[in-house]
Design an enzyme around this catalytic site. Structure first.
Site, short mmCIF file in Angstrom:
data_model
loop_
_atom_site.label_atom_id
_atom_site.label_comp_id
_atom_site.label_asym_id
_atom_site.label_seq_id
_atom_site.Cartn_x
_atom_site.Cartn_y
_atom_site.Cartn_z
N LEU A 109 -0.42 -2.52 1.56
CA LEU A 109 -0.80 -1.29 2.24
C LEU A 109 -1.64 -0.39 1.34
O LEU A 109 -1.21 -0.01 0.25
CB LEU A 109 0.46 -0.55 2.71
CG LEU A 109 0.22 0.74 3.50
CD1 LEU A 109 -0.52 0.44 4.80
CD2 LEU A 109 1.55 1.44 3.77
N ASP A 110 -2.84 -0.03 1.81
CA ASP A 110 -3.75 0.90 1.12
C ASP A 110 -4.03 0.49 -0.31
O ASP A 110 -4.24 1.33 -1.18
CB ASP A 110 -3.17 2.32 1.14
CG ASP A 110 -3.14 2.90 2.55
OD1 ASP A 110 -4.06 2.60 3.34
OD2 ASP A 110 -2.20 3.64 2.87
N ASP A 111 -4.05 -0.82 -0.57
CA ASP A 111 -4.25 -1.29 -1.94
C ASP A 111 -5.40 -2.29 -2.02
O ASP A 111 -5.54 -3.01 -3.00
CB ASP A 111 -2.96 -1.95 -2.45
CG ASP A 111 -2.96 -2.12 -3.97
OD1 ASP A 111 -3.47 -1.22 -4.66
OD2 ASP A 111 -2.47 -3.16 -4.45
#
Length: 317
Positions: A261-263
């Site tokens: 996630l969001d990486d």
């Protein structure tokens, strides 16, 4: 609940009619990409002779190199990346054979990952959003003005709220309800709409987590935008929490979507300065401004084949 075969609510006329209507009502304000222009992006282990081999192949094919950008991650033994723009008369007719020959004569021997595209063929893009409209409407507006080299095939939302605003752009609006409770069914319907139909999906503030299985199956890259407070201000009311911490910068990050996630690999970031006089509402407004700009840059660069991924990083030429 949304499952296989479940009807999806569609605002506007059928897809083809909408795209024709949009083209007639909103002609591009800038010149379309020149025909017979090709883009070659590649990545491989660095070694002597790469540039000569690539340039020699294009010369032998009758192409003229217009621009060439390259980068090596190390002086030796690193990763080599290159973006080449070339002109080749009759490119459309010979593109498949050119790609096959390049794979056989250059990419194979040098173990390259490469992509060959035609500049005159805009990418088909799906925009996904929830209730926030700033990123979605900005992309539609920029595209209508001819600032983004893409065709918006559809807008998908898990809420009906933005349908009337999107209608003015002549783009189909597809409402696919999605929550934590019906995630599997909703993702299956999304795959039916997206897979094989678009070259890129842009999450323009789509506030649902997409599973790794969906990302593996969709068959094209996804770009997401989020405020740069992450991961320091995860969860609800990030701007209020940022105000309480006395932040001095408000920013945004556009990145490719991965299972983490969001990486994913970052494409673009930007910030604006704030101070003690800014209210929470000011931070929200400034954050929306920078999100619009950052996302539009990332989408433009991807659609112009300027981005090469390696590991969890990108090079943007």
């Amino acid at each position: 609940m949304v499952g296989r075969g479940t009807p999806v609510r569609l605002w506007g006329s059928p897809l083809g009619e909408n795209l024709v209507l949009m083209a007639e009502q909103y002609p591009l304000v800038r010149t379309l990409p020149v025909h017979d222009m090709g883009r070659l992006l590649l990545r491989c282990a660095d070694r002597p002779g790469l540039v000569a081999a690539i340039s020699g192949f294009l010369t032998d094919a009758g192409a003229n190199i217009v621009s060439l950008d390259q980068h090596s991650t190390e002086q030796s033994g690193g990763t080599f990346m290159q973006r080449t723009i070339f002109h080749l008369p009759g490119l459309t007719a010979v593109r498949d054979e050119l790609e096959r020959a390049f794979a056989e004569r250059v990419a194979g021997p040098f173990e390259m990952d490469f992509r060959l595209t035609e500049a005159a063929k805009p990418k088909r893009v799906a925009l996904m959003a929830s209730r926030e409209d700033h990123c979605l409407l900005d992309l539609l507006w920029r595209n209508r003005r001819g600032e983004l080299d893409m065709t918006v095939a559809m807008v998908i939302s898990n809420h009906p709220d933005l349908a009337e605003q999107v209608r003015a752009f002549g783009v189909p609006y597809l409402y696919v309800p999605a929550t934590k409770e019906n995630r599997a069914e909703a993702e299956q319907r999304l795959l039916e709409l997206l897979r094989g139909n678009v070259d890129l999906v842009v999450l323009a503030r789509y506030m649902q987590i997409l599973t790794p299985d969906f990302l593996d199956a969709v068959g094209c890259p996804l770009i997401n935008i989020h405020h740069s407070f992450l991961p320091a201000f995860i969860g609800a009311a990030p701007y209020r929490r940022a105000k309480e911490r006395g932040v001095k910068l408000v920013g945004a990050t556009a990145h490719y979507v991965t299972g983490e996630l969001d990486d994913g690999p970052i494409i673009e970031q930007d910030v604006v300065r704030v101070d003690h006089r800014h209210t929470v509402e000011d931070l929200v407004r400034l954050g929306a401004d920078v999100e619009r700009v950052v996302l539009s840059r990332a989408v433009l660069w991807h659609c112009e084949d300027r981005v090469i991924r390696f590991g969890n990083q990108t090079v943007v030429f």
